[in-house]
Write a protein that holds these residues in place. Structure first.
Motif, PDB file in Angstrom:
ATOM      1  N   UNK A   1      -1.807 -32.407 -10.432  1.00  0.00           N
ATOM      2  CA  UNK A   1      -2.952 -31.517 -10.702  1.00  0.00           C
ATOM      3  C   UNK A   1      -2.487 -30.073 -10.865  1.00  0.00           C
ATOM      4  N   UNK A   2      -1.633 -29.616  -9.948  1.00  0.00           N
ATOM      5  CA  UNK A   2      -1.129 -28.242 -10.024  1.00  0.00           C
ATOM      6  C   UNK A   2      -0.297 -28.024 -11.284  1.00  0.00           C
ATOM      7  N   UNK A   3       0.517 -29.030 -11.644  1.00  0.00           N
ATOM      8  CA  UNK A   3       1.344 -28.918 -12.844  1.00  0.00           C
ATOM      9  C   UNK A   3       0.515 -28.822 -14.105  1.00  0.00           C
ATOM     10  N   UNK A   4      -0.550 -29.615 -14.187  1.00  0.00           N
ATOM     11  CA  UNK A   4      -1.435 -29.567 -15.355  1.00  0.00           C
ATOM     12  C   UNK A   4      -2.150 -28.225 -15.421  1.00  0.00           C
ATOM     13  N   UNK A   5      -2.603 -27.746 -14.274  1.00  0.00           N
ATOM     14  CA  UNK A   5      -3.270 -26.437 -14.226  1.00  0.00           C
ATOM     15  C   UNK A   5      -2.325 -25.342 -14.719  1.00  0.00           C
ATOM     16  N   UNK A   6      -1.079 -25.376 -14.235  1.00  0.00           N
ATOM     17  CA  UNK A   6      -0.089 -24.367 -14.634  1.00  0.00           C
ATOM     18  C   UNK A   6       0.227 -24.468 -16.122  1.00  0.00           C
ATOM     19  N   UNK A   7       0.346 -25.690 -16.633  1.00  0.00           N
ATOM     20  CA  UNK A   7       0.642 -25.879 -18.052  1.00  0.00           C
ATOM     21  C   UNK A   7      -0.498 -25.346 -18.915  1.00  0.00           C
ATOM     22  N   UNK A   8      -1.735 -25.632 -18.514  1.00  0.00           N
ATOM     23  CA  UNK A   8      -2.890 -25.142 -19.287  1.00  0.00           C
ATOM     24  C   UNK A   8      -2.980 -23.624 -19.229  1.00  0.00           C
ATOM     25  N   UNK A   9      -2.703 -23.052 -18.066  1.00  0.00           N
ATOM     26  CA  UNK A   9      -2.741 -21.594 -17.944  1.00  0.00           C
ATOM     27  C   UNK A   9      -1.659 -20.969 -18.809  1.00  0.00           C
TER      28      UNK A   9
ATOM     29  N   UNK B   1      -0.318 -22.274 -21.531  1.00  0.00           N
ATOM     30  CA  UNK B   1      -0.718 -22.448 -22.936  1.00  0.00           C
ATOM     31  C   UNK B   1      -1.799 -21.450 -23.331  1.00  0.00           C
ATOM     32  N   UNK B   2      -2.726 -21.192 -22.413  1.00  0.00           N
ATOM     33  CA  UNK B   2      -3.834 -20.280 -22.712  1.00  0.00           C
ATOM     34  C   UNK B   2      -3.365 -18.840 -22.864  1.00  0.00           C
ATOM     35  N   UNK B   3      -2.300 -18.462 -22.130  1.00  0.00           N
ATOM     36  CA  UNK B   3      -1.845 -17.083 -22.153  1.00  0.00           C
ATOM     37  C   UNK B   3      -0.579 -16.851 -22.948  1.00  0.00           C
ATOM     38  N   UNK B   4      -0.041 -17.896 -23.563  1.00  0.00           N
ATOM     39  CA  UNK B   4       1.163 -17.717 -24.380  1.00  0.00           C
ATOM     40  C   UNK B   4       0.781 -17.117 -25.719  1.00  0.00           C
ATOM     41  N   UNK B   5       1.378 -15.983 -26.100  1.00  0.00           N
ATOM     42  CA  UNK B   5       1.069 -15.389 -27.405  1.00  0.00           C
ATOM     43  C   UNK B   5       1.686 -16.221 -28.517  1.00  0.00           C
ATOM     44  N   UNK B   6       1.095 -16.184 -29.719  1.00  0.00           N
ATOM     45  CA  UNK B   6       1.723 -16.879 -30.849  1.00  0.00           C
ATOM     46  C   UNK B   6       3.131 -16.335 -31.065  1.00  0.00           C
ATOM     47  N   UNK B   7       4.032 -17.175 -31.582  1.00  0.00           N
ATOM     48  CA  UNK B   7       5.412 -16.742 -31.818  1.00  0.00           C
ATOM     49  C   UNK B   7       5.423 -15.524 -32.736  1.00  0.00           C
ATOM     50  N   UNK B   8       6.253 -14.533 -32.350  1.00  0.00           N
ATOM     51  CA  UNK B   8       6.363 -13.336 -33.153  1.00  0.00           C
ATOM     52  C   UNK B   8       5.347 -12.269 -32.802  1.00  0.00           C
ATOM     53  N   UNK B   9       4.440 -12.556 -31.846  1.00  0.00           N
ATOM     54  CA  UNK B   9       3.439 -11.587 -31.427  1.00  0.00           C
ATOM     55  C   UNK B   9       3.614 -11.312 -29.951  1.00  0.00           C
ATOM     56  N   UNK B  10       3.278 -10.098 -29.534  1.00  0.00           N
ATOM     57  CA  UNK B  10       3.294  -9.815 -28.107  1.00  0.00           C
ATOM     58  C   UNK B  10       1.872  -9.786 -27.603  1.00  0.00           C
ATOM     59  N   UNK B  11       1.717  -9.957 -26.333  1.00  0.00           N
ATOM     60  CA  UNK B  11       0.384  -9.953 -25.731  1.00  0.00           C
ATOM     61  C   UNK B  11       0.295  -8.826 -24.713  1.00  0.00           C
ATOM     62  N   UNK B  12      -0.748  -7.998 -24.838  1.00  0.00           N
ATOM     63  CA  UNK B  12      -0.913  -6.909 -23.885  1.00  0.00           C
ATOM     64  C   UNK B  12      -1.184  -7.454 -22.500  1.00  0.00           C
ATOM     65  N   UNK B  13      -1.774  -8.645 -22.411  1.00  0.00           N
ATOM     66  CA  UNK B  13      -2.026  -9.238 -21.097  1.00  0.00           C
ATOM     67  C   UNK B  13      -0.709  -9.544 -20.388  1.00  0.00           C
ATOM     68  N   UNK B  14       0.284 -10.009 -21.124  1.00  0.00           N
ATOM     69  CA  UNK B  14       1.547 -10.384 -20.512  1.00  0.00           C
ATOM     70  C   UNK B  14       2.402  -9.167 -20.184  1.00  0.00           C
TER      71      UNK B  14
END
Length: 195
Positions: free
Chosen positions: A169-177, A179-192
């Motif tokens: 359960x924890x692993x799936x939660x971490x993977x989804x989080x 995936x949700x916060x990973x910026x598209x390749x070549x882009x940066x994210x201000x959140x990160x």
């Protein structure tokens, strides 16, 4: 290639254990998450090594696992070589069956005690009221070998199975989080990159 059931005394079958839990993922994705090394090695804290030795077909393979020590170090690491088969059924139900085998390319070593898994499996089905979640039922009957008392094994196996469900359960939660916060390749994210 020769694969055959591992030798075990016919009078010893180990103890059978059953555990179940609800996991927030569909059965097909959950089984991939639990069996593909690229996922399992990231979240399963009970395992030191998890690798596919030989793929027979897309749903059948020989798996080698080495556990970490557990029960506060009272049970030393074990290794297992299992034949695993995944079968998909109507209604998105998935059943995973496995049994320990002898595999000449991965013989026992003096580094680990070779354990034995009697026929065991997972049954994974979607919850009728929430098909995005799965009910996972596990049936296992391991023989940990070595000089372990039955009381030690009986005290630790239920906890290990519940920890497996919790870690998944924890692993799936971490993977989804992730995936949700990973910026598209070549882009940066201000959140990160927030300071």
């Amino acid at each position: 290639m020769t694969i055959r059931p591992s030798h075990r005394p016919t009078e010893v079958w180990g103890e059978g254990y059953r555990a179940e839990g609800i996991i927030p993922e569909t059965p097909a994705k959950l089984i991939q998450f639990m069996y593909l090394p690229e996922h399992r090695s990231k979240w399963d804290r009970s395992l030191h090594t998890y690798r596919i030795l030989h793929r027979i077909d897309s749903d059948t393979f020989i798996l080698h696992t080495i556990t970490n020590s557990f029960a506060m170090g009272s049970i030393s690491p074990r290794d297992f070589v299992d034949l695993v088969h995944i079968k998909h059924y109507e209604g998105d139900k998935v059943i995973v069956s496995s049994v320990s085998v002898e595999y000449p390319q991965c013989p026992p070593t003096s580094s680990y005690i070779r354990g034995y898994n009697n026929p065991c499996g997972y049954v994974c089905s979607p919850l009728p009221e929430n098909p995005g979640h799965s009910k996972l039922v596990m049936y296992v009957q391991p023989e940990l070998k070595g000089n372990l008392s039955r009381a030690v094994v009986e005290a630790t196996m239920p906890t290990n199975l519940l920890n497996l469900i919790h870690d998944a359960k924890d692993g799936i939660k971490a993977q989804k989080a992730h995936s949700a916060y990973s910026p598209p390749k070549g882009h940066s994210s201000s959140l990160l990159h927030k300071k």
